[in-house]
Design a protein around this motif. Sequence first.
Motif, mmCIF file in Angstrom:
data_model
loop_
_atom_site.group_PDB
_atom_site.id
_atom_site.type_symbol
_atom_site.label_atom_id
_atom_site.label_comp_id
_atom_site.label_asym_id
_atom_site.label_seq_id
_atom_site.Cartn_x
_atom_site.Cartn_y
_atom_site.Cartn_z
ATOM 1 N N PRO A 92 -0.608 -3.420 -1.251
ATOM 2 C CA PRO A 92 -0.325 -2.221 -2.215
ATOM 3 C C PRO A 92 1.074 -2.327 -2.455
ATOM 4 O O PRO A 92 1.284 -1.747 -3.648
ATOM 5 N N PHE A 139 -4.405 -0.285 -3.154
ATOM 6 C CA PHE A 139 -3.890 0.847 -3.493
ATOM 7 C C PHE A 139 -3.193 1.572 -2.053
ATOM 8 O O PHE A 139 -3.637 1.242 -0.887
ATOM 9 N N TYR A 164 -6.856 5.093 -9.927
ATOM 10 C CA TYR A 164 -7.588 4.133 -10.507
ATOM 11 C C TYR A 164 -8.882 4.736 -10.681
ATOM 12 O O TYR A 164 -9.514 4.372 -11.760
#
Length: 573
Positions: free
Chosen positions: A123, A451, A477
Amino acid sequence: MELSEAIEITRVRDAFMRKGPRPSQQGELCIFGHHLIFAPSGTETSKSGENPSEEFWILHRAIDRVLCEPVSKEYPSKGGLLALKCKNFLIIIFEVANLEHCKAAARSIEALSNLNGIVHDYPFFYQVPFNVLDDGWISFDVEQEFARLSLLTDAFRISRVNEHFSICPSYPTTVIVPKGIGDDYLRISATFREGGRFPVFCYYHNLTKSVIMRCGQPLIGPTNRRCREDEVIINSLLTISKGFIIDTRSKTVANAAKAKGGGTEPQGCYAQFRYVHCATPRIKEMHDALARMVEACNDGSVSTDKWLMRLSNSGWLQCISDCLNSAANVAQCVHCESNREVPVIVHGGEGTDTTLITTSLAQLILDSDARTIRGFESLIEREWITAGHPFRLRNAHGAFAAGLNTGQYESPVFLVFLDCVHQLLSQFPLTFEFTESFLIFLFEHAYASEFGSFLGNNEKEKFKNEVKKRTVSLWSYIHHPETLRQFINPLYDPRPKVLWPTVAPQSILIWERLFFRWQRDWAEIDGIRSSSEHWKLRERSLMSRAAVLRGVTIELSKEAANQNVNGVIGISQ
């Protein structure tokens, strides 16, 4: 350490995928800092229409266990077998022509999938290929939660007693607490509760004016230690009814914790609370149950009778049943209309695992807003991520392996919660805005993701590593329109009623799409489901159109009636 230092070999040619998420094919393996890439050499198309010539990418963090052995022990020159067992239960087996290259690849992947800490995680390096329309880092915060709560009651306030994480490392800097309690009382209560987790607000049930609070176990120890400040905090929640203290441990486990410095609230000091033990599985029990469950689901060689016995002996479905039962008990205490304004305190040991399962499931049972996509995200953010569930420790490995450094702390606690939600979704398929694919998506990202939402063990770690500045939130997202439409339940029919799940053994189902995801061909089932959803939407469209036509017919009838009346009046005049 640089990631490149862990890579002994960057490319392995002549790799044949024997088993995996696509048909068997020849290609080569490429090992990079965060990904393993399989690049097929063929251009044929599979029966499903998928183009198997596309590269297959997998995050190293998603790999649970790496195995390497020669194809033939008598003839090592025949090459080696590289088996990758992933945290989402996928098993990939490559046949590599050169045994030494196979071993070097195995060592490299093993090292890259078991890096300590989060500073090297993907991430921090991921560049989003989409426009962030909704910043997930600010979509859910305590200020918004308190604003909504203030419309229902004025019995609580916001406290920043944990600023700089000085009181409790697993709590956020801002929490909601009873209004009449000062920060000095909270500081003292933190010294009396496991991990500094003093009582904080979870949920307010507007129908009965009842509240759910959570905390860590009291540290009374063998000496029966007291904390009058903690007693004041708990007793301040009482108004017209007695309260409940729900312990997610069995009575035996709770009593054993007393010898180690923990324990339960002494009845004499919390006399207006009824103490209830709602036994839920310990983290070690969950870990072992998942391992047995996945092993049974991957073994198709046994008879049905033996398989059912292995399923029962795994204990996984019992874990799900126990957690649902605990949450239903909390929901019943809160929703019981004969007892209004009932405070319910929930804790187990540390208050970071089964406590969170219980409080979050209770809210799903009670609150229809939590069953929407955005409401469910808020629930996970509030009751799991910012509440201090140690995702990095618990999800370091999955069902296939136990880590060397964090083995005793590893447990599929969050997966147990998601499986419980799946049970609710199965029993009440029309009352959730999201589908089971959304739950599977969250499961995979909790273990390995591009993420930052599930990075670290708590908000303190996120702050220390600047996660919210340097990474993108998973919710950003999901909120993107192209992504969101994949998870919406077309059969969703919002209803504000409370859901009362059944926890009878015959009602707890195997999550087939999760545990048999890679063993079965789901094309036919998906086709039937898609067709069913299409016709359901068509039915709704026709019903809506019929309602509009009925309205038009009624209006025309009224106009005709008025014209007739006016005509009669005109003739009479």
